[in-house]
Design an enzyme around this catalytic site. Structure first.
Site, PDB file in Angstrom:
ATOM      1  CE1 TYR A 147      -3.865   2.299   0.699  1.00 40.83           C
ATOM      2  CE2 TYR A 147      -2.487   3.221   2.422  1.00 40.83           C
ATOM      3  CZ  TYR A 147      -3.607   3.291   1.629  1.00 40.83           C
ATOM      4  OH  TYR A 147      -4.471   4.349   1.754  1.00 40.83           O
ATOM      5  CE  LYS A 151      -3.537   5.399  -1.400  1.00 40.74           C
ATOM      6  NZ  LYS A 151      -4.606   5.969  -2.225  1.00 40.74           N
TER       7      LYS A 151
HETATM    8  N1  LIG Z   1      -9.578   5.221   5.259  1.00 36.56           N
HETATM    9  C1  LIG Z   1      -8.341   5.564   5.576  1.00 36.56           C
HETATM   10  O1  LIG Z   1      -7.911   5.405   6.709  1.00 36.56           O
HETATM   11  C2  LIG Z   1      -7.452   6.181   4.533  1.00 36.56           C
HETATM   12  C3  LIG Z   1      -6.272   6.791   4.973  1.00 36.56           C
HETATM   13  C4  LIG Z   1      -5.430   7.363   4.040  1.00 36.56           C
HETATM   14  C5  LIG Z   1      -5.765   7.321   2.710  1.00 36.56           C
HETATM   15  N2  LIG Z   1      -6.910   6.711   2.305  1.00 36.56           N
HETATM   16  C6  LIG Z   1      -7.224   6.701   0.874  1.00 36.56           C
HETATM   17  O2  LIG Z   1      -8.432   7.401   0.680  1.00 36.56           O
HETATM   18  C7  LIG Z   1      -9.119   6.849  -0.435  1.00 36.56           C
HETATM   19  C8  LIG Z   1     -10.529   6.520  -0.038  1.00 36.56           C
HETATM   20  O3  LIG Z   1     -10.493   5.628   1.042  1.00 36.56           O
HETATM   21  P1  LIG Z   1     -11.787   5.218   1.903  1.00 36.56           P
HETATM   22  O4  LIG Z   1     -11.312   4.969   3.265  1.00 36.56           O
HETATM   23  O5  LIG Z   1     -12.866   6.190   1.658  1.00 36.56           O
HETATM   24  O6  LIG Z   1     -12.099   3.792   1.253  1.00 36.56           O
HETATM   25  P2  LIG Z   1     -13.437   3.021   0.942  1.00 36.56           P
HETATM   26  O7  LIG Z   1     -14.564   3.529   1.778  1.00 36.56           O
HETATM   27  O8  LIG Z   1     -13.070   1.588   1.004  1.00 36.56           O
HETATM   28  O9  LIG Z   1     -13.690   3.423  -0.583  1.00 36.56           O
HETATM   29  C9  LIG Z   1     -12.860   2.979  -1.607  1.00 36.56           C
HETATM   30  C10 LIG Z   1     -13.397   3.535  -2.899  1.00 36.56           C
HETATM   31  O10 LIG Z   1     -12.546   3.134  -3.988  1.00 36.56           O
HETATM   32  C11 LIG Z   1     -13.357   2.592  -5.027  1.00 36.56           C
HETATM   33  N3  LIG Z   1     -12.648   1.585  -5.807  1.00 36.56           N
HETATM   34  C12 LIG Z   1     -11.880   0.556  -5.344  1.00 36.56           C
HETATM   35  N4  LIG Z   1     -11.449  -0.182  -6.374  1.00 36.56           N
HETATM   36  C13 LIG Z   1     -11.967   0.372  -7.513  1.00 36.56           C
HETATM   37  C14 LIG Z   1     -11.894   0.075  -8.890  1.00 36.56           C
HETATM   38  N5  LIG Z   1     -11.181  -0.975  -9.332  1.00 36.56           N
HETATM   39  N6  LIG Z   1     -12.546   0.855  -9.767  1.00 36.56           N
HETATM   40  C15 LIG Z   1     -13.276   1.913  -9.336  1.00 36.56           C
HETATM   41  N7  LIG Z   1     -13.375   2.269  -8.053  1.00 36.56           N
HETATM   42  C16 LIG Z   1     -12.735   1.500  -7.140  1.00 36.56           C
HETATM   43  C17 LIG Z   1     -14.550   1.973  -4.299  1.00 36.56           C
HETATM   44  O11 LIG Z   1     -15.617   1.873  -5.201  1.00 36.56           O
HETATM   45  P3  LIG Z   1     -16.623   0.611  -5.232  1.00 36.56           P
HETATM   46  O12 LIG Z   1     -16.732   0.092  -3.844  1.00 36.56           O
HETATM   47  O13 LIG Z   1     -17.900   1.234  -5.730  1.00 36.56           O
HETATM   48  O14 LIG Z   1     -16.015  -0.332  -6.175  1.00 36.56           O
HETATM   49  C18 LIG Z   1     -14.807   3.028  -3.207  1.00 36.56           C
HETATM   50  O15 LIG Z   1     -15.565   4.089  -3.721  1.00 36.56           O
HETATM   51  C19 LIG Z   1      -8.295   5.645  -0.899  1.00 36.56           C
HETATM   52  O16 LIG Z   1      -7.486   6.017  -1.984  1.00 36.56           O
HETATM   53  C20 LIG Z   1      -7.456   5.324   0.308  1.00 36.56           C
HETATM   54  O17 LIG Z   1      -6.266   4.673  -0.043  1.00 36.56           O
HETATM   55  C21 LIG Z   1      -7.774   6.133   3.198  1.00 36.56           C
END
Ligand SMILES: NC(=O)c1ccc[n+]([C@@H]2O[C@H](COP(=O)([O-])OP(=O)(O)OC[C@H]3O[C@@H](n4cnc5c(N)ncnc54)[C@H](OP(=O)(O)O)[C@@H]3O)[C@@H](O)[C@H]2O)c1
Length: 242
Positions: A147, A151
């Site tokens: 991961y 990033k």
């Molecule tokens: N949560 C954290 O702690 C955290 C911390 C730092 C950074 N981030 C980053 O923030 C972003 C959002 O995270 P989140 O926590 O909101 O995650 P989340 O709730 O799991 O959402 C992930 C999103 O990515 C989409 N996605 C995954 N694979 C895909 C694909 N092949 N094609 C199209 N869409 C896809 C999913 O869409 P579907 O489900 O509709 O497929 C969903 O909308 C990510 O890039 C993550 O790495 C998260």
């Protein structure tokens, strides 16, 4: 507070936690938003709630990204779609998971950037891109070999895109959030033996909310950030500063 009147903003990952919060804040600020993900039901609910448009496509397929973005006039992009992959050391990593996490988090964002920037240049009005990276790209985090690498690749996509697109008036920035307790992260970071030692080293000592990540994304999209390009902005309660 901000005026989003230059054209639609595409948000990938809008069916998820941070992307959904970003769509809500953008719509509340008067932006025209196009929400992407694969889960059409979740996108339809978000559209009903916020008035955004929806555009499902798969980030791992260039054909899918290209077809969706063909002829789509946009001014802004938030590359928020992502996947957490595995928690593993370099000794035990499943290289297929590495490939998949790179595919979604780095390659997917680059594909969207590729077709979005072509459109922005064609329209000639400038543009703005925000990539949602992670604290895991800025420091070595245990278990985050795949991961964190994906990033870190995304941070480089931010820097090189800022360099290449600046002459067209297109700004490209990244945000590097700490943990938000979405389903993507809770299963690991919610464990007491992981959570406590981590929060003990973070100046603010608590996890972020989805809205605390969305707000700086909205700022970077806005003209309030008109002289900011190429940055990777930690939203991490000071974790990477100490
Ligand atoms: N949560 C954290 O702690 C955290 C911390 C730092 C950074 N981030 C980053 O923030 C972003 C959002 O995270 P989140 O926590 O909101 O995650 P989340 O709730 O799991 O959402 C992930 C999103 O990515 C989409 N996605 C995954 N694979 C895909 C694909 N092949 N094609 C199209 N869409 C896809 C999913 O869409 P579907 O489900 O509709 O497929 C969903 O909308 C990510 O890039 C993550 O790495 C998260």
């Amino acid at each position: 507070m901000y005026a989003f009147d230059k054209g639609p903003i595409l948000v990938t990952g809008a069916s998820g936690g941070i992307g959904g919060a970003t769509v809500r804040q953008l719509c509340a600020a008067g932006a025209e938003v196009i929400a992407n993900g694969r889960n059409e039901e979740a996108l339809a609910e978000l559209a009903k709630e916020t008035g955004c448009r929806t555009l499902p496509f798969d980030l791992t397929s260039e054909d899918s990204v290209k077809a969706a973005m063909d002829g789509l006039d946009i001014y802004g992009v938030v590359n928020c779609g992502g996947w957490g992959g595995e928690i593993a050391t370099p000794m035990e990593t499943d290289i297929e998971v590495f490939d998949k996490v790179m595919n979604i988090n780095a390659r997917g964002a680059l594909l969207v950037t590729k077709y979005a920037s072509q459109t922005m240049i064609r329209l000639g009005k400038g543009g703005v891109i925000v990539n949602v990276s992670s604290q895991a790209s800025l420091v070595g985090l245990r278990g985050h070999i795949s991961y964190g690498s994906s990033k870190a690749a995304l941070d480089n996509i931010t820097r090189v895109s800022a360099l290449e697109l600046g002459e067209y008036g297109i700004r490209v920035n990244g945000v590097n959030p700490t943990v938000v307790m979405t389903p993507m992260s809770a299963w690991y970071w919610g464990k007491p033996e992981i959570e406590k030692p981590f929060l003990d080293t973070m100046p603010l000592g608590r996890w972020a909310t989805e809205d605390e990540i969305a707000a700086p994304i909205v700022f970077l999209l806005s003209d309030a950030a008109s002289m900011i390009s190429g940055v990777s902005l930690p939203i991490d309660g000071g974790f990477t500063a100490v």
